[in-house]
Design an enzyme around this catalytic site. Sequence first.
Site: not given
Length: 277
Positions: A66, A102
């Site tokens: 990420k 997210d």
Amino acid sequence: MSPRCFVIGHPIAHSRSPLIHGEWLRQYGLAGSYTGIDVAPADLPAFMRRLREGEFTGGNVTVPHKEVMMRLVDEISEAGRAIGAVNTLWRDGNRILADNTDISGFLAHLDSTIPGWESRVNTVLILGAGGAARGIVFGFQSRGVGRIVIANRSRDRADELVSAFGAPLEAVDWERRGLAVGEADLIVNTTALGMQGKPALEMDLSRLRPGTIVDDIVYVPLKTDLLAEAERRGGLIVDGLGMLLHQATPGFARWFGVTPQVTPALRDLVEADILRA
């Protein structure tokens, strides 16, 4: 050609993303695919060339990629830049764009579980100061939360997070997290403590006021010890599974052209898969 999409990580077998996106493809009768692909860190640049050359429409990124992915794409959303990590990619011509969904997933799940929560929340207590905490801080700031208290096992990391975002953040020592519970209208565990296979989250909730919202982003187990104890003391609990489901919707909409719904049936499907594991 039908969209080909992916989730990459190392390892990847644990990911529930193929189950979620596969169910949406089936539900909406769409052509396309979504596959989990194990990509080791050394192989990431080669995989990104495949995406750039048109083999895939886009996909998701999970650990450990990420953060490093930030250096391999052409444009990053405001959320991705603020958080310092991305989890969703798509191709625009020969350019690769990236976002972090997210936090939108976290907020969408909180919104659907506790409608109007902003009106009852002034002080938020966040446990942890890692990447997940950084994203959730960004989300709470965007919603105008008045006070955000960070408690982390390493005080230095908590102080770094406060410095990065400024007001309305403040840090407290990990040993004082139980005292901070009494001032909090909303508590969020962003650590892996309490996750299956990880150490327990030792948390004194004796000062918890009834009606306090307690959110744990861990979803294995589905109801953590933190949530069970908070519920016993009259707290309003928010589990981590809904965040996983809601964070998947923006990517699916971008790749396949349909905005999917997070339904009880989808949740039941993923819950059953977790319980079988």
